[in-house]
Write a protein that holds these residues in place. Structure first.
Motif, mmCIF file in Angstrom:
data_model
loop_
_atom_site.group_PDB
_atom_site.id
_atom_site.type_symbol
_atom_site.label_atom_id
_atom_site.label_comp_id
_atom_site.label_asym_id
_atom_site.label_seq_id
_atom_site.Cartn_x
_atom_site.Cartn_y
_atom_site.Cartn_z
ATOM 1 N N ALA A 55 -8.747 8.104 20.834
ATOM 2 C CA ALA A 55 -10.224 8.199 20.666
ATOM 3 C C ALA A 55 -11.075 6.831 20.039
ATOM 4 C CB ALA A 55 -10.962 9.376 20.368
ATOM 5 N N GLY A 56 -9.894 6.205 19.589
ATOM 6 C CA GLY A 56 -10.492 4.906 18.825
ATOM 7 C C GLY A 56 -10.456 4.787 17.283
ATOM 8 N N ALA A 57 -9.622 5.548 16.339
ATOM 9 C CA ALA A 57 -9.351 5.713 15.150
ATOM 10 C C ALA A 57 -8.330 4.505 14.936
ATOM 11 C CB ALA A 57 -9.126 7.040 14.754
ATOM 12 N N PRO A 58 -8.481 3.566 14.202
ATOM 13 C CA PRO A 58 -7.330 2.386 13.955
ATOM 14 C C PRO A 58 -6.364 3.344 13.070
ATOM 15 C CG PRO A 58 -9.269 1.450 13.480
ATOM 16 C CD PRO A 58 -9.652 3.147 13.829
ATOM 17 N N THR A 59 -5.029 2.921 13.185
ATOM 18 C CA THR A 59 -4.130 3.534 12.473
ATOM 19 C C THR A 59 -2.827 2.372 12.034
ATOM 20 O OG1 THR A 59 -2.004 5.281 12.538
ATOM 21 C CG2 THR A 59 -2.576 4.157 14.594
ATOM 22 N N GLY A 60 -2.643 2.818 10.784
ATOM 23 C CA GLY A 60 -1.280 1.693 10.324
ATOM 24 C C GLY A 60 -0.644 2.462 9.278
ATOM 25 N N GLU A 61 0.099 1.636 8.456
ATOM 26 C CA GLU A 61 0.718 2.053 7.225
ATOM 27 C C GLU A 61 0.235 1.342 5.970
ATOM 28 O OE1 GLU A 61 4.944 1.643 7.719
ATOM 29 O OE2 GLU A 61 5.065 2.138 5.491
ATOM 30 N N PRO A 62 -0.276 2.311 5.047
ATOM 31 C CA PRO A 62 -0.902 1.819 3.903
ATOM 32 C C PRO A 62 0.099 0.861 3.128
ATOM 33 C CG PRO A 62 -0.613 4.016 3.774
ATOM 34 C CD PRO A 62 -0.030 3.678 5.012
ATOM 35 N N LEU A 63 -0.504 -0.219 2.354
ATOM 36 C CA LEU A 63 0.209 -1.200 1.798
ATOM 37 C C LEU A 63 0.728 -2.213 2.643
ATOM 38 C CD1 LEU A 63 1.977 0.126 -1.282
ATOM 39 C CD2 LEU A 63 -0.286 -0.982 -1.182
ATOM 40 N N ARG A 64 1.028 -1.730 4.079
ATOM 41 C CA ARG A 64 1.785 -2.884 4.931
ATOM 42 C C ARG A 64 0.392 -3.432 5.821
ATOM 43 N NH1 ARG A 64 4.940 -0.917 9.797
ATOM 44 N NH2 ARG A 64 2.873 -0.831 10.346
ATOM 45 N N ASP A 65 -0.398 -2.526 6.286
ATOM 46 C CA ASP A 65 -1.381 -2.853 7.212
ATOM 47 C C ASP A 65 -2.856 -2.840 6.277
ATOM 48 O OD1 ASP A 65 0.184 -2.934 9.401
ATOM 49 O OD2 ASP A 65 -0.036 -0.817 9.576
#
Ligand SMILES: Cc1cc2nc3c(=O)[nH]c(=O)nc-3n(C[C@H](O)[C@H](O)[C@H](O)COP(=O)(O)OP(=O)(O)OC[C@H]3O[C@@H](n4cnc5c(N)ncnc54)[C@H](O)[C@@H]3O)c2cc1C
Length: 434
Positions: free
Chosen positions: A77-87
């Motif tokens: 639905a549009g929430a960005p996602t990533g890995e903390p400390l990397r992204d």
């Protein structure tokens, strides 16, 4: 065995929407009573919803357990996602934590976006219903002083009683629970507070892919005087930028003052985004007096047929982003205890959830008490441990093993004791680590 026919939840915020899910496994019907009408924007009952709401990975994992597929749904639905400390970038005490893989996942969303998704999930659970807007005004009790329901004042019409085998207060920090309990002939929990006079100001911007070198978030904090900020890529192709200051050092809520405050942070990242991105609306201020805890766990004889959770029990300084995840942890305890037959024992519930509240309270208030102006007790063993945690944070600037361990604890994924594991300890205490 007490009937498990009907449970009533007061409040459709984070704690209420999660509690409804686990109650639905134990009760034939669950009614959530919420005073606000549903909204996809910031609601009157949740004014903090206009501001940065970081979802710790520990909390996200519990939400995913309760509502499987939620993470993917938020992302779709549009929430960005990533890995903390990397992204994402973390600046603690003014310096960046060493980038590394953390094995965690961040889902970055505005609070109304996350709450709308949870609400849609909650009302889709068979047996769960949100009553038309109405305010709970008190508790109903029987001759043995057990709670037997709530009194509700609907938006229109006369006040009425709603019978329940269990009432769960999830009405947030401003809960009237102490008045309700006293009026019903019960003792009210004592309150503890640590005042920090924190000010927030938040503004949204349109996000372009090149901003922040394509990264998804940056959070910044300084010591010894706390100033900080967070810039998060969120739903709707937007940046959510929150600036914050403690002990009266509040960020201004006019555009020029907001930008000038951002320029004082020790890294230019947030100021650059603000300078390059198109603003969407004006900055919005918020004031938070201090961490607040209602000690239900110290009540010798808590009311039967009633429990409280979420901010109604423990509302901590939001700078540490623990509130939603702490609510989720308390709901997990509720689920475990409802799995046993028979009535829920409020004393056991408060004992087990108090451990979770202790941990969140310690993280928030101990960091706050590092500022000499903040009033509160500073026992010696706590100060020794604080000294070690400070070394952990400083070592985390250089050493990816330490930054990973620290961030996993800060995200409520690993226990704090992991920071004392030999492989971390050695790196923190070795000469030149900080
Ligand atoms: C400025 C700020 C920033 C924050 N940032 C973060 C963050 O980054 N990460 C994080 O995890 N947490 C954050 N928090 C904390 C988070 O907002 C709360 O911990 C969380 O919302 C608690 O959920 P809750 O359900 O207990 O209360 P709430 O979400 O506040 O919900 C309470 C609900 O009860 C309803 N209600 C109240 N009284 C009644 C009544 N009498 N009858 C019927 N309904 C009623 C209200 O309308 C509301 O819907 C932040 C808090 C603040 C103040």
């Amino acid at each position: 065995m007490a009937a498990r026919e009907h449970a009533v939840v007061v409040g459709a915020g984070m704690a209420g929407l999660l509690a409804a899910r686990v109650l639905s496994d134990a009760f034939a019907r669950v009614t959530i009573v919420e005073r606000d009408a549903p909204s996809s924007g910031v609601r009157r009952g949740v004014p903090q919803g206009a501001h940065l709401h970081g979802l710790l990975d520990g909390g996200r994992r519990i939400m995913e357990e309760l509502y499987p597929g939620l993470t993917d749904e938020l992302v779709a639905a549009g929430a960005p996602t990533g890995e903390p400390l990397r992204d994402t970038r973390w600046y603690l005490h003014g310096r960046r934590l060493a980038p590394t893989a953390t094995g965690m996942r961040s889902v970055l969303a505005s609070r109304p976006f996350l709450e709308s998704a949870l609400r849609a999930r909650a009302v889709a659970v068979p047996g769960v219903d949100v009553a038309g807007p109405g305010t709970v005004t008190g508790l109903c009790t029987d001759g043995s002083r057990a709670v037997t329901g709530v009194r509700v004042r609907p938006r229109s019409g006369r006040e009425e009683s709603l019978a329940a085998d269990l009432v769960v207060d999830a009405s947030g920090r401003g809960s009237r629970v102490a008045d309700w309990l006293r009026a019903a002939g019960h003792a009210a929990p004592v309150q503890e507070r640590v005042d920090v006079d924190l000010g927030y100001a938040t503004r949204f911007y349109r996000r372009r892919p090149e901003h922040l070198d394509g990264q998804l978030a940056v959070t910044v904090s300084t010591i010894p005087r706390f100033r900080g900020g967070g810039c998060l890529a969120v739903d709707g192709g937007r940046w959510l930028v929150t600036l914050a200051g403690m002990l009266g050092d509040h960020p201004p809520a006019d555009a020029a003052g907001f930008e000038a405050f951002a320029a004082t942070l020790p890294t230019p990242d947030i100021h650059r985004v603000i300078g390059a991105a198109e603003p969407l609306g004006d900055p919005v201020p918020y004031r938070f007096g201090g961490s607040l805890r209602r000690r239900f766990d110290r009540l010798p004889d808590p009311a039967r047929g009633f429990v409280a959770l979420g901010d109604a029990v423990c509302s901590v300084n939001p700078l540490y982003a623990q509130g939603m995840s702490l609510a989720a942890q308390q709901v997990r305890v509720l689920r475990a205890q409802l799995a046993s037959p028979g009535p829920l024992d409020p004393r056991t519930f408060y004992r087990d959830t108090a451990r979770l509240c202790d941990a969140a309270w310690e993280i928030a208030t101990r960091s706050d008490l590092a500022l000499p102006e903040v009033d509160g007790r500073r026992p010696l063993p706590a100060r020794v441990l604080d000294g070690y945690i400070r070394r952990v944070q400083l070592a985390a600037h250089r050493d990816p093993v330490v930054s990973r361990a620290f961030l996993r604890v800060a995200n409520l994924v690993d226990a704090p004791a992991t920071l004392l594991a030999p492989r971390v300890l050695v790196r923190v205490l070795r000469p030149g680590a900080c």
